[in-house]
Design a protein around this motif. Structure first.
Motif, short mmCIF file in Angstrom:
data_model
loop_
_atom_site.label_atom_id
_atom_site.label_comp_id
_atom_site.label_asym_id
_atom_site.label_seq_id
_atom_site.Cartn_x
_atom_site.Cartn_y
_atom_site.Cartn_z
N VAL A 1 0.97 7.02 -6.76
CA VAL A 1 -0.06 7.74 -7.21
C VAL A 1 0.07 9.21 -6.86
N LYS A 2 0.58 9.50 -5.76
CA LYS A 2 0.81 10.99 -5.30
C LYS A 2 1.85 11.47 -6.28
N GLY A 3 2.70 10.78 -6.70
CA GLY A 3 3.59 11.50 -7.65
C GLY A 3 3.47 11.59 -9.09
N GLU B 1 -2.93 -7.22 -7.72
CA GLU B 1 -3.86 -8.13 -8.39
C GLU B 1 -3.50 -9.48 -7.85
N GLY B 2 -2.23 -9.78 -8.05
CA GLY B 2 -1.76 -11.08 -7.92
C GLY B 2 -2.09 -11.62 -6.15
N THR B 3 -1.63 -10.50 -5.39
CA THR B 3 -1.87 -10.61 -3.90
C THR B 3 -3.15 -10.83 -3.71
N GLU B 4 -4.07 -10.17 -4.11
CA GLU B 4 -5.68 -10.40 -3.88
C GLU B 4 -6.26 -11.89 -4.28
N ASP C 1 3.23 -2.06 -12.60
CA ASP C 1 3.74 -3.36 -11.97
C ASP C 1 3.34 -3.60 -10.38
N LEU C 2 2.91 -2.31 -9.85
CA LEU C 2 2.59 -2.44 -8.64
C LEU C 2 0.88 -2.92 -8.66
N VAL D 1 0.79 -1.15 -0.09
CA VAL D 1 -0.05 -0.01 -0.08
C VAL D 1 0.83 1.33 -0.02
N PRO D 2 1.84 1.39 0.99
CA PRO D 2 2.53 2.54 0.88
C PRO D 2 3.37 3.01 -0.43
#
Length: 201
Positions: free
Chosen positions: A54-56, A132-135, A126-127, A47-48
């Motif tokens: 996204v912020k960048g 998605e793979g983690t989910e 990539d993130l 998440v971080p």
């Protein structure tokens, strides 16, 4: 000799009343729960990086990012231990917190579609694939835990093994349920009437 016969008789009785099955399924459920926790931690660690990317890359809706950050903080504030599956109330709180994080991340992914410069970022792509793979891993781990606990709970409630459960305090274990079923079955609403902000030069 009499002691040996008595021990053998006791062992046979315990085996016949499901004692060994309780031991086996208890260990299997703990192992399955450990894998669930491992995958949840993997997601929390991602998440971080997602938020920072996204912020960048976009003048993103701050509200969406704030919800993700707060949901992660809530999910990780609950101490996830093997003992959690012995406490239905604590288990439900943990499940609810993880569900809120799932919802926040889902909305983040949907709303991000309106930012072309974000979608073009290789790091974000990539993130996203990793998330998605983690989910998917979480789903597999949860299903394995559900199956194991189901077998354990059937044993704890069936006769005559329910007598063994009472004698040795083998209480039914909590399992995963669908939180806010109506809400999660509805895709997040995204307002496309407002134009996406222009990319920074």
């Amino acid at each position: 000799m009499k002691k040996t016969i008595a021990l053998l008789a006791t062992a046979a009785a315990l085996s016949g009343c499901g004692y060994n099955d309780f031991q086996r399924l208890d260990e299997e459920s703990k192992a399955a729960w450990g894998e669930v926790l491992n995958q949840y931690q993997r997601r929390a660690d991602l998440v971080p990086n997602i938020v920072a990317t996204v912020k960048g890359e976009a003048q993103f809706e701050q509200d969406t990012l704030t919800r993700v950050i707060e949901a992660r903080a809530k999910a990780t504030s609950i101490q996830a231990t093997p003992e959690l599956i012995e406490n239905p109330e604590a288990f439900n709180k943990f499940q609810q917190a993880q569900g809120e994080l799932s919802g926040a991340l889902s909305r983040l992914m949907v709303v991000s579609e309106r930012y072309p410069q974000l979608q073009a970022n290789q790091g974000f792509r990539d993130l996203r694939v990793t998330l998605e793979g983690t989910e998917n891993r979480i789903t597999v781990a949860r299903n394995r835990y559900i199956e194991t606990v189901q077998k354990y709970n059937v044993l704890a409630r069936s006769f005559p093994t329910n007598l063994t459960a009472k004698v040795f305090s083998y209480d039914p274990k909590p399992t995963f349920t669908v939180q806010n079923e109506a809400q999660i079955s509805t895709p997040p609403a995204v307002d496309f009437s407002r134009p996406a902000p222009a990319a920074k030069p």
